[in-house]
Design a protein around this motif. Structure first.
Motif, PDB file in Angstrom:
ATOM      1  N   ASP A 432      31.755  19.178  16.177  1.00  0.00           N
ATOM      2  CA  ASP A 432      31.479  20.442  15.525  1.00  0.00           C
ATOM      3  C   ASP A 432      29.984  20.526  15.222  1.00  0.00           C
ATOM      4  N   ARG A 433      29.184  20.281  16.247  1.00  0.00           N
ATOM      5  CA  ARG A 433      27.754  20.262  16.010  1.00  0.00           C
ATOM      6  C   ARG A 433      27.173  21.629  16.218  1.00  0.00           C
ATOM      7  N   ASN A 434      26.399  22.064  15.267  1.00  0.00           N
ATOM      8  CA  ASN A 434      25.768  23.350  15.433  1.00  0.00           C
ATOM      9  C   ASN A 434      24.455  23.163  16.193  1.00  0.00           C
ATOM     10  N   ARG A 435      24.453  23.611  17.448  1.00  0.00           N
ATOM     11  CA  ARG A 435      23.266  23.415  18.276  1.00  0.00           C
ATOM     12  C   ARG A 435      22.361  24.637  18.239  1.00  0.00           C
ATOM     13  N   THR A 436      22.787  25.657  17.508  1.00  0.00           N
ATOM     14  CA  THR A 436      22.022  26.899  17.528  1.00  0.00           C
ATOM     15  C   THR A 436      21.106  27.029  16.321  1.00  0.00           C
ATOM     16  N   SER A 437      21.184  26.071  15.406  1.00  0.00           N
ATOM     17  CA  SER A 437      20.391  26.190  14.189  1.00  0.00           C
ATOM     18  C   SER A 437      18.988  25.622  14.383  1.00  0.00           C
ATOM     19  N   PRO A 438      17.995  26.305  13.870  1.00  0.00           N
ATOM     20  CA  PRO A 438      16.623  25.803  13.996  1.00  0.00           C
ATOM     21  C   PRO A 438      16.396  24.516  13.206  1.00  0.00           C
ATOM     22  N   PHE A 439      17.184  24.327  12.131  1.00  0.00           N
ATOM     23  CA  PHE A 439      16.867  23.229  11.222  1.00  0.00           C
ATOM     24  C   PHE A 439      18.184  22.700  10.650  1.00  0.00           C
ATOM     25  N   ALA A 440      18.683  21.620  11.254  1.00  0.00           N
ATOM     26  CA  ALA A 440      20.042  21.198  10.929  1.00  0.00           C
ATOM     27  C   ALA A 440      20.076  19.854  10.224  1.00  0.00           C
ATOM     28  N   PHE A 441      20.914  19.758   9.183  1.00  0.00           N
ATOM     29  CA  PHE A 441      21.145  18.476   8.526  1.00  0.00           C
ATOM     30  C   PHE A 441      22.118  17.689   9.399  1.00  0.00           C
ATOM     31  N   ASN A 444      21.799  12.130   7.764  1.00  0.00           N
ATOM     32  CA  ASN A 444      20.822  11.398   6.959  1.00  0.00           C
ATOM     33  C   ASN A 444      19.404  11.810   7.321  1.00  0.00           C
ATOM     34  N   LYS A 445      19.285  12.951   7.991  1.00  0.00           N
ATOM     35  CA  LYS A 445      17.981  13.441   8.439  1.00  0.00           C
ATOM     36  C   LYS A 445      18.130  14.907   8.793  1.00  0.00           C
ATOM     37  N   PHE A 446      17.017  15.563   8.991  1.00  0.00           N
ATOM     38  CA  PHE A 446      17.046  16.933   9.492  1.00  0.00           C
ATOM     39  C   PHE A 446      16.532  16.954  10.915  1.00  0.00           C
ATOM     40  N   GLU A 447      17.101  17.841  11.701  1.00  0.00           N
ATOM     41  CA  GLU A 447      16.651  18.003  13.072  1.00  0.00           C
ATOM     42  C   GLU A 447      16.009  19.382  13.198  1.00  0.00           C
ATOM     43  N   PHE A 448      14.703  19.396  13.352  1.00  0.00           N
ATOM     44  CA  PHE A 448      13.964  20.653  13.531  1.00  0.00           C
ATOM     45  C   PHE A 448      13.906  20.912  15.029  1.00  0.00           C
ATOM     46  N   ARG A 449      14.567  21.999  15.449  1.00  0.00           N
ATOM     47  CA  ARG A 449      14.818  22.163  16.878  1.00  0.00           C
ATOM     48  C   ARG A 449      13.975  23.225  17.560  1.00  0.00           C
TER      49      ARG A 449
END
Ligand code: ADP
Ligand code: MG
Length: 696
Positions: A432-441, A444-449
């Motif tokens: 259930d990964r949200n791949r459309t978000s610019p900035f995802a938790f 244990n980290k954030f992914e700035f995409r």
């Protein structure tokens, strides 16, 4: 191949080498400089330089260079030999502490956005001892910062180090309040996932667009694109596998933790992800990775394309900036802890990031703004240009409970009290990964995409670190004064959630209705293009924040705005000129040749009384397209002439966006339509099909 553990870091002057080659006292002072930023004594620098040189020479190095990252976004180096004449006519190999610490490249041609008057055009480079020196080819490379004599940063490393320091300072204030007495410093870490394309060098060489601009400006789609999803994580073809193997080996020698490799969504597209490391080192490593990717490709008869949108119609390439904050004692401050107290601390850092992303959406957006990245953001292959955050259902439920003082939990619902309850571990659920978000938790980290594949990751991390430092500063100011720490803490967290929850969006970011809601209901910014985004760097709130934390001076910000816009207009202008050239020298002549041959065939058929409807039909279609191409080429060329007359770079950037880019599209359309119906042997450059599916 040699054993990985043997070659890893073999070309790096790392801790192991330092310990083995420096006296105990020199090693100790250098460590103090590296870990705590203590000033370095010249006698220590001399000893380090000597040891570095001996080590480098033993590995075959003959030169050294101060390796730096000017505002062009790539790296720069000027090589000096170690040789020095000896009285007896021979040479000795020399390298002093002074040469290690400071260099003076004659670097007046690097963009400075007006920061350097020409009379003091020479900037200087200064050693960054926190990033290890390494050997590339026959050269010892010393990571350095690049500044003007007035002290202004002319590079990306200096503000990055300043932003890390700003975050460290404010995070330490917070950690003190939580009673963490053993922590000496806080650092951010980054693991950047890098996407790229590989194409055959022989085909690349036949395309002026790839050579001059790094992307194709023409080309009609082949029958097959990425619709079957058969490339993503697919079996890696032998030629690509050989490339990846050598790439890994070269990166490992440089101490770069290349870890994961796989095929990406588009045909010919791949990804490499390293294990994360301290932000400034990760930045150096990512620059090196991009450089080595291109070098190794050349050895395999390939070209590595790092452009954000090399091909229309299939996905472009980005870079995911995985980012976290940790203490020198090994605690990840963005990971939920084991005890209620650690969790309150986690939640405070979490809301600091939420507030930072909301308050400084514009800075995060403009940190990734380039002509190339404008093609991806919002095109349903990368996050939209609207910045928002994804937290996931579990964490969202915790925040909701805090905000509304309502019971939280699975079977036994209890009211969430900070400092009392243990949070669940937020395991990222891969299904259930949200791949459309610019900035995802992501647990244990954030992914700035939002980063583009060719971007230096420095800018994104400068803005992120600074914005979070500002949230933490405001929190620390308030909490340090509080009589009842727990009550004040609860209040800060709850208030921050309330004030900034508009930035949190857990739905589908590709949905048009989201953009409507984001801008019309939530009031989020939608900075669609580089000309929209860049000027916000000089907004008062941004200048105030970045100067207060001493990350940039106002002059430095002005220079960056100008350089980024200049880069944008120059990039697109080169593309436009390349299109005009290709149209005149390749496309129109090809169509003409084909029409001539078809006409001859038709004429012959006519002579012997055979139908020539087919020839006539194609000739008519192509003749019409040829007229359109010719007119569109003239039109684009006229606009380029107009553009040249504009002096103000902001005005020029809007002209480029509103007048040049649409004319480029208008020229491409008939050219690609003509390509589709012209016999292949006439066409002067290789097709998309060959480029995308040619590497096996
Ligand atoms: P994926 O997102 O592909 O499932 P991972 O979550 O393992 O894979 O990691 C993706 C990237 O995030 C890797 O480059 C990894 O090193 C990096 N990463 C993992 N933990 C951290 C952290 N604490 N700080 C920064 N980057 C991290
Ligand atoms: Mg990816």
């Amino acid at each position: 191949m040699a054993n990985v553990t043997d070659i890893f870091g073999s070309m790096v002057f790392d801790d192991r080498v330092m310990k083995a080659n420096l006296s105990a006292s020199v090693y100790k002072s250098l460590k103090k400089t590296i870990d705590e930023g203590a000033r370095l004594d010249i006698s220590v620098a001399n000893a380090v330089a000597e040891a570095m040189k001996d080590w480098a020479v033993s590995k075959g190095a003959t030169h050294y260079t101060h390796w730096f990252q000017p505002l062009t976004g790539i790296t720069a180096e000027k090589h000096d030999g170690f040789i020095s004449p000896a009285p007896d006519g021979r040479v000795i190999m020399e390298f002093s502490g002074k040469e290690l610490i400071k260099g003076e490249p004659d670097a007046s041609s690097f963009p400075s956005g007006g920061l350097r008057a020409t009379f003091e055009a020479r900037g200087y480079t200064a050693w960054d001892p926190t990033s290890y020196a390494f050997i590339k080819g026959k050269t010892l490379c010393i990571p350095t910062a690049f500044c003007s004599y007035g002290g202004e940063a002319l590079d990306k490393k200096t503000p990055l180090l300043r932003s890390m320091e700003a975050l460290n300072k404010q995070a330490m204030r917070i950690l003190k309040l939580f009673g963490n007495e053993d922590v000496k410093c806080v650092k951010t870490s980054v693991g950047p996932e890098q996407e790229y394309f590989l194409v055959d060098k022989a085909l690349y060489d036949q395309r002026p667009d790839l050579i001059y601009t790094g992307r194709t400006l023409f080309g009609c789609l082949p029958p097959k694109g990425q619709e079957l999803d058969d490339h993503y994580f697919g079996v890696i073809k032998p030629r690509v596998a050989a490339y990846m193997a050598e790439l890994n080996e070269e990166l490992w020698k440089l101490g770069i933790l290349a870890k994961t490799e796989h095929n990406e969504v588009a045909p010919a597209q791949h990804e490499l992800a390293p294990i994360y490391t301290t932000t400034n080192i990760a930045t150096d490593h990512n620059q090196l990775t991009m450089e080595i990717m291109q070098k190794v490709a050349a050895k395999h008869g390939l070209v590595c394309l790092l452009h954000e949108k090399p091909f229309a119609g299939v996905n472009g390439s980005g870079k995911h900036n995985n980012w976290s904050i940790s203490t020198d004692t090994g605690v990840n401050l963005l990971a939920p802890g084991e005890t209620p107290y650690e969790n309150a601390q986690f939640l405070l850092f979490l809301v600091a990031v939420i507030k930072a992303v909301d308050d400084y959406q514009d800075l995060l957006r403009l940190a990734v703004a380039t002509a190339g990245n404008d093609h991806r953001l919002g095109a349903n292959e990368a996050p939209p240009a609207v910045v928002s955050m994804f937290l996931g259902d579990e964490l969202q439920a915790v925040l909701d409970a805090i905000e509304t003082d309502t019971p939280y939990g699975g079977t036994e619902k209890t009211t969430m009290k900070l400092g009392v309850h243990v949070l669940p571990r937020f395991q990222r659920d891969n299904t259930d990964r949200n791949r459309t978000s610019p900035f995802a938790f992501t647990g244990n980290k954030f992914e700035f995409r939002m980063l583009g594949s060719s971007n230096s990751i420095a800018c994104a991390n400068i803005m992120l670190n600074s914005a979070v430092a500002e949230s933490l500063r405001q929190f620390a100011d308030e909490l340090e004064k509080a009589d009842d720490f727990n009550a004040a803490l609860h209040d800060v967290i709850r208030r921050t959630i309330r004030e900034h929850k508009r930035i949190i969006f857990n739905g589908n970011g590709y949905d048009d209705s989201w953009i409507k809601e984001a801008t019309e209901v939530r009031g989020l910014m939608n900075l669609r293009t580089t000309p929209d985004a860049m000027p916000h760097l000089l907004d008062k709130k941004n200048v105030d924040m970045l100067t207060a934390h001493k990350v940039y001076s106002e002059a430095e910000l002005k220079s960056r705005t100008e350089i980024m816009l200049e880069n944008y207009v120059k990039t697109v202008n080169i593309e436009a000129k390349t299109m005009v050239e290709m149209s005149r020298k390749m496309i129109m002549p090809a169509i003409d040749e084909y029409i001539a041959d078809l006409s001859e065939a038709a004429y012959k058929k006519m002579g012997i009384g055979i139908p020539y409807t087919y020839e006539k039909k194609i000739i008519e279609k192509l003749s019409k397209l040829l007229e359109d191409i010719d007119a569109a080429t003239d039109d684009l060329e006229g606009a380029i002439e107009e553009y040249k007359k504009i002096e103000d770079v902001t005005k020029a950037s809007f002209f480029i966006r509103d007048e040049i880019l649409p004319r480029m599209d208008a020229l491409r359309a008939p050219a690609d339509a003509a390509e589709a119906i012209t016999a292949e042997k006439y066409w002067k450059y290789p097709t998309y099909g060959k480029l995308l599916f040619g590497v096996r």
